[in-house]
Scaffold this motif. Structure first.
Motif, mmCIF file in Angstrom:
data_model
loop_
_atom_site.group_PDB
_atom_site.id
_atom_site.type_symbol
_atom_site.label_atom_id
_atom_site.label_comp_id
_atom_site.label_asym_id
_atom_site.label_seq_id
_atom_site.Cartn_x
_atom_site.Cartn_y
_atom_site.Cartn_z
ATOM 1 N N THR A 144 3.600 -1.094 -15.545
ATOM 2 C CA THR A 144 3.448 -0.841 -16.903
ATOM 3 C C THR A 144 3.713 -0.074 -18.062
ATOM 4 O OG1 THR A 144 1.507 -0.481 -16.580
ATOM 5 C CG2 THR A 144 1.495 -2.228 -15.500
ATOM 6 N N VAL A 145 3.770 1.007 -17.255
ATOM 7 C CA VAL A 145 4.100 2.293 -18.421
ATOM 8 C C VAL A 145 5.496 1.861 -19.395
ATOM 9 C CG1 VAL A 145 4.698 4.613 -18.816
ATOM 10 C CG2 VAL A 145 3.048 4.007 -17.183
ATOM 11 N N PRO A 146 6.514 1.665 -18.942
ATOM 12 C CA PRO A 146 8.050 0.611 -19.500
ATOM 13 C C PRO A 146 7.744 0.027 -20.463
ATOM 14 C CG PRO A 146 8.795 1.862 -17.783
ATOM 15 C CD PRO A 146 7.395 1.884 -17.290
ATOM 16 N N LEU A 147 6.665 -1.196 -20.395
ATOM 17 C CA LEU A 147 6.344 -2.119 -20.862
ATOM 18 C C LEU A 147 5.087 -2.112 -22.112
ATOM 19 C CD1 LEU A 147 5.276 -4.627 -17.636
ATOM 20 C CD2 LEU A 147 7.602 -4.922 -18.898
ATOM 21 N N GLU B 71 0.629 -1.289 -0.279
ATOM 22 C CA GLU B 71 0.170 -0.344 0.009
ATOM 23 C C GLU B 71 1.094 1.474 0.087
ATOM 24 O OE1 GLU B 71 -2.946 1.905 -0.068
ATOM 25 O OE2 GLU B 71 -3.394 -0.228 -0.409
ATOM 26 N N LEU B 72 2.043 0.697 0.354
ATOM 27 C CA LEU B 72 2.882 1.979 0.899
ATOM 28 C C LEU B 72 4.171 3.055 -0.760
ATOM 29 C CD1 LEU B 72 4.976 1.624 4.516
ATOM 30 C CD2 LEU B 72 3.100 3.688 3.957
ATOM 31 N N VAL C 261 4.038 -7.426 -13.840
ATOM 32 C CA VAL C 261 4.537 -8.129 -14.812
ATOM 33 C C VAL C 261 3.902 -9.437 -15.783
ATOM 34 C CG1 VAL C 261 6.259 -8.533 -16.094
ATOM 35 C CG2 VAL C 261 6.519 -6.781 -14.084
ATOM 36 N N GLY C 262 3.702 -10.283 -14.633
ATOM 37 C CA GLY C 262 3.148 -11.290 -15.123
ATOM 38 C C GLY C 262 1.986 -11.440 -15.566
ATOM 39 N N LEU D 214 3.827 0.851 -7.608
ATOM 40 C CA LEU D 214 3.399 -0.134 -8.425
ATOM 41 C C LEU D 214 2.614 0.560 -9.949
ATOM 42 C CD1 LEU D 214 2.331 -2.590 -5.188
ATOM 43 C CD2 LEU D 214 5.123 -2.695 -6.784
ATOM 44 N N ASP D 215 2.293 0.905 -9.518
ATOM 45 C CA ASP D 215 1.064 2.133 -10.488
ATOM 46 C C ASP D 215 1.731 2.339 -12.000
ATOM 47 O OD1 ASP D 215 -1.293 1.522 -9.816
ATOM 48 O OD2 ASP D 215 -1.044 3.517 -8.114
#
Length: 705
Positions: free
Chosen positions: A316-319, A306-307, A352-353, A312-313
């Motif tokens: 996915t941007v670079p992916l 949560e911290l 990522v998975g 974490l959000d």
């Protein structure tokens, strides 16, 4: 000569070496496979690597970290201001470059980031040479793919200062891809569909995604994207901010006001994060953190997730960017290789998975994959190793353009040209053509400054072309410049020359008519002469001198800094040797004091014992008073004084020990001789018995006849 690959990390550095038909990661002086990327300064000497880590807490203001991320930057860069949050030394401006101000040998000193990296690389060079027992000079070193020309030049300058020759600066993810591909024997051939692998590398300070196509004997980088501020240290900082708030509420202490407490909490938070990667909850305990207060906390993995949710959000941007640049979809990727210590975080694996919709792969060593790839690259470039042929095709990270002043004789001439586009293969060479009647200048810069890290200057270099003049008929000189983006990702104008249009004759290619199966001969039986035509071709006529101005250090400055580094290195060595002599003297005092009442007791009189005890007591008192800080020669002299007095006693002991050894050896040899004689006697006895038996059998045969 050794083949060495260096993974220069923000937190620690790993060194790979090609040997034993493979790649080994070498260990440092305390047998660790990684060395902290720290340089510290003290009243007598510098502390580099492990020694800097040992005294970091007690020497925060004089210990510099994040060395790699300071290379080639200016103090005004917002990225450098972020780095001040992660290093405890004071960052300052030194002639436009960022550096650190520290107290060294009792006075304030300033060192640029390039110098600091040179100091650190000198230590890495020494560590590698000590482990390999061979001199180390040629290396391949890794860099983040988002490094600019200036940052790359800074690392090469630092290597020159350390006495290291860089064969190649290789992007981190490209090194990982090389280490993945070169051992594989099942890669598709040129005619088959390539194997597409996405490498996700999340280390201590940044996150890189790279899509690579593999075929037998080659790799092609299709796209590389990144997030420069998403790494393990950002997870640690989020956790420390939470703990700081909790400690303030629970224990009434504010660790933000105490650098030592803050640094100790960061170290504890990093350990806690690692434990939470394998467990759903974990305790944290730090004794005497601040104001003699012991603190404790208990953190759930869900709390940590949560911290760090804002981090974490961003995963996915670079992916998404990498797939878009490579013009691929998630289902087109054959394998997703996870690399870097932070990819052990369960939430990262899950995100990522889910993005790719397939299992993740962890076939590479997450901490050492970059160093192994660098060592492979160095082995390929070194003439002393035979390595399976493997081509590496990397790509340009930022578009590069050249600009120049318009020629007064060509009013409609363009004044800029993008020569290397993003995604072009690297290394690459382009020929630029100019029509001029006088010398001219041109500048290289990044075409899209907004894409650069922080507020890095887009300027790369200025090139002045000399020797240009109009020809005899007052016409333009045709100038050719060879621009090259080399293996390191660094731009240079390698050479300049001028050409002239020359009329030459060449044969006209004849098209064969249908039905012609053979060449026709002329009437006289000789082959028909080909028809010729006159064409104009450009012929090289001479060279044009090009003077270069870039952000890199000039040779004279590098030599001066290299000399200064060597001087500091020798000073550090002298201090270390002096400390060793001091410790040797102290140990000898305790050792001799025990032996004089032990093994040496029967070889000395009471008068001799009293004399030695008095000398030992006197030397010990001196050692902890006046001798606390003196020279190596003085410690050696004190040692010799003790040995002079104790020498006769020690010699008697050694003589007796030697006599006992000789007697023991003589006894053993005599016993061995007796044993051999017994064996020989038994052997002769057996042979005599066998002869008697044979004679008896012969006599019986005669009687029967």
């Amino acid at each position: 000569m050794s083949v060495v690959g260096i993974d220069l990390g923000s937190q620690s550095t790993k060194v790979g070496v090609a040997r034993n038909k493979g790649i080994d990661i070498i260990t440092n002086e305390v047998s660790n496979r990684s060395t902290p990327s720290l340089v510290g300064f003290g009243p007598k000497s510098r502390y580099v690597g492990e020694s800097a880590k040992t005294q970091e807490i007690s020497n925060l203001k004089n210990t510099v970290s994040q060395l790699k991320r300071l290379a080639g930057r200016s103090l005004k860069d917002p990225d450098v201001q972020i780095e001040q949050d992660f290093t405890t030394a004071t960052l300052v401006d030194i002639n436009g470059q960022v550096g650190a101000e520290v107290t060294y040998l009792g006075k304030k000193e300033q060192f640029t980031a390039t110098q600091l990296i040179g100091m650190y690389l000198s230590k890495i060079k020494q560590t590698a040479a000590a482990e390999l027992r061979l001199p180390v000079s040629d290396i391949v070193m890794s860099v983040p793919p988002w490094f600019t020309d200036g940052q790359r030049r800074s690392l090469i300058d630092a290597s020159d200062i350390a006495g290291l020759k860089i064969l190649r600066l290789i992007n981190d993810t490209t090194a990982i891809a090389l280490g993945y591909g070169i051992p594989k024997l099942d890669l598709p051939t040129a005619e088959e569909k390539p194997r597409r692998v996405c490498f996700v590398d999340i280390g201590y300070s940044d996150y890189t995604c790279c899509i690579v196509e593999f075929r037998k004997g080659e790799l092609n980088v299709k796209a590389t994207t990144w997030d420069r501020h998403l790494g393990g240290r950002n997870f640690d900082k989020a956790l420390v901010e939470y703990l700081a708030k909790e400690f303030k509420e629970k224990y009434k202490i504010d660790i933000r006001t105490n650098p030592k407490a803050w640094t100790r909490t960061i170290a504890a938070a990093e350990k806690l994060k690692k434990v939470l990667s394998a467990n759903t909850s974990a305790p944290l305990s730090i004794e005497c953190l601040m104001n003699d207060v012991d603190v404790r906390a208990f953190v759930e993995r869900e709390q940590l997730e949560e911290l760090v949710k804002p981090l974490l959000d961003r995963l996915t941007v670079p992916l998404e960017q990498a797939l878009a640049e490579a013009k691929l979809k998630p289902e087109d990727i054959d394998s997703i290789e996870m690399v870097g210590g932070t990819t052990r975080v369960p939430a990262i694996k899950e995100i990522v998975g889910n993005f790719f919709g397939k299992p993740l792969s962890f076939t590479l060593n997450q901490d050492e994959a970059v160093a192994r790839g660098c060592a492979f690259s160095c082995a390929i470039l070194s003439p002393i190793f035979r390595v399976r042929d493997f081509s590496v095709h990397d790509i340009v990270s930022y578009p590069i353009e050249f600009t120049w002043e318009q020629s007064p004789d060509i009013p409609d001439e363009a004044t800029s040209l993008t020569v290397f586009n993003k995604g072009n293969v690297m290394p690459s060479t382009k020929i630029l053509t100019f029509y001029r009647k006088q010398p001219f200048d041109l500048e290289a810069r990044y075409a899209k400054p907004e894409a650069l890290p922080g507020k890095t200057s887009p300027w790369i270099g200025r090139f002045s072309v000399k020797g240009v003049k109009a020809d005899a008929s007052d016409d333009f000189m045709i100038c050719k410049l060879k621009a090259r983006l080399n293996l390191h990702g660094i731009l240079n104008i390698e050479s300049g020359y001028y050409v002239e249009d020359v009329e030459v004759e060449e044969p006209i290619p004849e098209e064969k008519k249908e039905g012609d199966t053979m060449d026709t001969d002329a009437a006289n039986g000789e082959p028909e002469k080909p028809k010729m035509r006159k064409v104009k071709k450009q012929m090289r006529k001479g060279d044009l001198p090009v003077s270069v101005g870039t952000s890199g250090l000039d040779q004279a400055t590098k030599e001066l800094l290299a000399e200064k580094e060597n001087s500091m290195f020798m000073e550090d060595k002298l201090v270390a040797d002096t400390e060793d002599k001091k410790n040797e003297l102290e140990s000898y005092i305790y050792e001799l004091r025990d032996k004089i009442v032990g093994v040496y007791s029967e070889f000395s009189s009471e008068e001799e014992k009293d004399k030695i005890r008095a000398k030992l007591d006197l030397t010990e008192d001196w050692l902890y008073d006046e001798g606390e800080d003196t020279s190596k020669a003085v410690y050696t002299s004190k040692m010799e004084e003790i040995r002079f007095i104790a020498g006769p006693i020690i010699q008697r002991y050694l003589d007796k020990t030697e006599n006992e050894r000789l007697n023991r050896r003589k006894t053993e040899e005599e016993a061995l001789a007796r044993k051999r004689a017994d064996i020989e006697a038994k052997k002769r006895e057996e042979e005599a018995k066998n002869q008697d038996a044979e004679m008896k059998d012969s006599a019986e045969d005669v009687e029967m006849d």
